[in-house]
Design a protein around this motif. Structure first.
Motif, PDB file in Angstrom:
ATOM      1  N   ARG A  40       0.831  -1.215   0.000  1.00  0.00           N
ATOM      2  CA  ARG A  40       0.000   0.000   0.000  1.00  0.00           C
ATOM      3  C   ARG A  40       0.861   1.259   0.000  1.00  0.00           C
ATOM      4  O   ARG A  40       0.511   2.251  -0.629  1.00  0.00           O
ATOM      5  N   ILE A  41       1.981   1.223   0.683  1.00  0.00           N
ATOM      6  CA  ILE A  41       2.897   2.373   0.666  1.00  0.00           C
ATOM      7  C   ILE A  41       3.435   2.567  -0.753  1.00  0.00           C
ATOM      8  O   ILE A  41       3.458   3.684  -1.273  1.00  0.00           O
ATOM      9  N   ARG A  58      -6.661   6.592  -1.094  1.00  0.00           N
ATOM     10  CA  ARG A  58      -7.158   5.245  -0.818  1.00  0.00           C
ATOM     11  C   ARG A  58      -6.044   4.325  -0.322  1.00  0.00           C
ATOM     12  O   ARG A  58      -6.197   3.617   0.677  1.00  0.00           O
ATOM     13  N   HIS A  59      -4.898   4.357  -0.998  1.00  0.00           N
ATOM     14  CA  HIS A  59      -3.804   3.451  -0.615  1.00  0.00           C
ATOM     15  C   HIS A  59      -3.161   3.857   0.711  1.00  0.00           C
ATOM     16  O   HIS A  59      -2.849   2.988   1.541  1.00  0.00           O
ATOM     17  N   ILE A  60      -2.970   5.130   0.922  1.00  0.00           N
ATOM     18  CA  ILE A  60      -2.370   5.556   2.193  1.00  0.00           C
ATOM     19  C   ILE A  60      -3.336   5.298   3.346  1.00  0.00           C
ATOM     20  O   ILE A  60      -2.920   4.871   4.428  1.00  0.00           O
ATOM     21  N   ASN A  61      -4.628   5.523   3.129  1.00  0.00           N
ATOM     22  CA  ASN A  61      -5.607   5.225   4.174  1.00  0.00           C
ATOM     23  C   ASN A  61      -5.632   3.736   4.495  1.00  0.00           C
ATOM     24  O   ASN A  61      -5.757   3.340   5.654  1.00  0.00           O
ATOM     25  N   LYS A  62      -5.489   2.895   3.478  1.00  0.00           N
ATOM     26  CA  LYS A  62      -5.447   1.449   3.707  1.00  0.00           C
ATOM     27  C   LYS A  62      -4.182   1.081   4.499  1.00  0.00           C
ATOM     28  O   LYS A  62      -4.226   0.237   5.399  1.00  0.00           O
ATOM     29  N   ALA A  63      -3.063   1.738   4.183  1.00  0.00           N
ATOM     30  CA  ALA A  63      -1.830   1.501   4.948  1.00  0.00           C
ATOM     31  C   ALA A  63      -2.031   1.895   6.416  1.00  0.00           C
ATOM     32  O   ALA A  63      -1.596   1.169   7.323  1.00  0.00           O
ATOM     33  N   LEU A  64      -2.695   3.008   6.643  1.00  0.00           N
ATOM     34  CA  LEU A  64      -2.990   3.445   8.013  1.00  0.00           C
ATOM     35  C   LEU A  64      -3.877   2.425   8.727  1.00  0.00           C
ATOM     36  O   LEU A  64      -3.672   2.134   9.909  1.00  0.00           O
ATOM     37  N   GLN A  65      -4.838   1.880   8.015  1.00  0.00           N
ATOM     38  CA  GLN A  65      -5.735   0.891   8.594  1.00  0.00           C
ATOM     39  C   GLN A  65      -4.966  -0.391   8.954  1.00  0.00           C
ATOM     40  O   GLN A  65      -5.179  -0.964  10.024  1.00  0.00           O
ATOM     41  N   ILE A  66      -4.086  -0.817   8.084  1.00  0.00           N
ATOM     42  CA  ILE A  66      -3.286  -2.014   8.368  1.00  0.00           C
ATOM     43  C   ILE A  66      -2.418  -1.788   9.602  1.00  0.00           C
ATOM     44  O   ILE A  66      -2.325  -2.646  10.482  1.00  0.00           O
ATOM     45  N   LEU A  67      -1.790  -0.618   9.672  1.00  0.00           N
ATOM     46  CA  LEU A  67      -0.959  -0.307  10.835  1.00  0.00           C
ATOM     47  C   LEU A  67      -1.781  -0.268  12.114  1.00  0.00           C
ATOM     48  O   LEU A  67      -1.414  -0.882  13.118  1.00  0.00           O
ATOM     49  N   GLY A  68      -2.887   0.476  12.079  1.00  0.00           N
ATOM     50  CA  GLY A  68      -3.669   0.692  13.296  1.00  0.00           C
ATOM     51  C   GLY A  68      -4.498  -0.493  13.727  1.00  0.00           C
ATOM     52  O   GLY A  68      -4.445  -0.922  14.881  1.00  0.00           O
ATOM     53  N   SER A  95       2.324   5.939  11.520  1.00  0.00           N
ATOM     54  CA  SER A  95       0.993   6.462  11.226  1.00  0.00           C
ATOM     55  C   SER A  95       1.031   7.975  11.045  1.00  0.00           C
ATOM     56  O   SER A  95       0.425   8.515  10.108  1.00  0.00           O
ATOM     57  N   VAL A  96       1.754   8.653  11.909  1.00  0.00           N
ATOM     58  CA  VAL A  96       1.890  10.105  11.801  1.00  0.00           C
ATOM     59  C   VAL A  96       2.582  10.475  10.490  1.00  0.00           C
ATOM     60  O   VAL A  96       2.157  11.394   9.777  1.00  0.00           O
ATOM     61  N   ARG A  97       3.615   9.741  10.135  1.00  0.00           N
ATOM     62  CA  ARG A  97       4.334  10.030   8.881  1.00  0.00           C
ATOM     63  C   ARG A  97       3.460   9.741   7.652  1.00  0.00           C
ATOM     64  O   ARG A  97       3.533  10.460   6.652  1.00  0.00           O
ATOM     65  N   LEU A  98       2.625   8.711   7.718  1.00  0.00           N
ATOM     66  CA  LEU A  98       1.709   8.431   6.612  1.00  0.00           C
ATOM     67  C   LEU A  98       0.676   9.546   6.479  1.00  0.00           C
ATOM     68  O   LEU A  98       0.332   9.955   5.361  1.00  0.00           O
ATOM     69  N   LEU A  99       0.204  10.059   7.594  1.00  0.00           N
ATOM     70  CA  LEU A  99      -0.727  11.197   7.552  1.00  0.00           C
ATOM     71  C   LEU A  99      -0.055  12.415   6.942  1.00  0.00           C
ATOM     72  O   LEU A  99      -0.657  13.133   6.131  1.00  0.00           O
ATOM     73  N   ASP A 100       1.206  12.654   7.327  1.00  0.00           N
ATOM     74  CA  ASP A 100       1.973  13.765   6.739  1.00  0.00           C
ATOM     75  C   ASP A 100       2.127  13.571   5.232  1.00  0.00           C
ATOM     76  O   ASP A 100       1.954  14.515   4.465  1.00  0.00           O
ATOM     77  N   ALA A 101       2.456  12.366   4.827  1.00  0.00           N
ATOM     78  CA  ALA A 101       2.641  12.076   3.399  1.00  0.00           C
ATOM     79  C   ALA A 101       1.355  12.351   2.633  1.00  0.00           C
ATOM     80  O   ALA A 101       1.383  12.945   1.549  1.00  0.00           O
ATOM     81  N   ASN A 102       0.239  11.943   3.194  1.00  0.00           N
ATOM     82  CA  ASN A 102      -1.045  12.128   2.539  1.00  0.00           C
ATOM     83  C   ASN A 102      -1.411  13.607   2.458  1.00  0.00           C
ATOM     84  O   ASN A 102      -1.824  14.092   1.410  1.00  0.00           O
TER      85      ASN A 102
END
Length: 182
Positions: A40-41, A58-68, A95-102
């Protein structure tokens, strides 16, 4: 692809994931979650490079979901001790870094998360029990991956998620796995 064909493809993929997860139990489920997260990343970064906003989100949100929901929720903080706390902190930071990326279209943040998670996935893959080996005991969760996992979690900044407690939900990964496949 029409709706019926799309549903059939998803069902086929779900059966494949179920079969693979059943082959080695919780160990394989954790490995599938790591692989799904890395995928997903990668897909999020590709969508970002192609200026495809919907798929990036969609992909970053799915990555966040997998992590969380997939990895972080199933850590057993009590039984896993310091290693579980370090993993929890790592997952929270990622998770914070994925939110920043998004939010900021920051491909470097995606690369950073990938570089933090990949050693864990590799260590987990190396710890994979031999299929059908007599007397092979399966680890119950990513916490049991050994020293390679502990070393892989050391170099990350911040103290995100420290002090999180858990009642110890190391089982149940299989029930959440299929949500991350779509």
């Amino acid at each position: 692809m029409n709706t019926s064909a799309h549903r059939s493809a998803r069902t086929y993929a779900a059966v494949g994931l179920d079969s693979r997860a059943d082959a080695n139990g919780p160990h394989e489920v954790a490995l599938l979650l790591f692989e799904g997260l890395l995928d997903r990343i990668r897909l999020g970064k590709l969508a970002m490079e192609q200026h495809d906003l919907n798929n990036k989100i969609r992909h970053i949100n799915k990555a966040l979901q997998i992590l969380g929901e997939g990895l972080r929720t199933h850590l057993d903080i009590k039984a896993g001790g310091e290693l579980a706390q370090q993993l929890d902190t790592l997952y929270a930071y990622c998770s914070v870094r994925l939110l920043d990326a998004n939010a900021h279209n920051d491909a470097a943040a995606l690369d950073e998360v990938h570089s933090l998670i990949k050693p864990l996935a590799d260590a987990w893959r190396e710890a994979r029990p031999a299929a059908g080996a007599p007397g092979t005991e399966l680890p119950a969760s990513p916490l049991d991956a050994g020293n390679a996992t502990a070393e892989a979690t050391a170099p990350y900044p911040g103290n995100y998620g420290a002090g999180r407690s858990s009642s110890g939900a190391s089982s149940g990964l299989g029930g959440t796995l299929l949500r991350y496949a779509a």
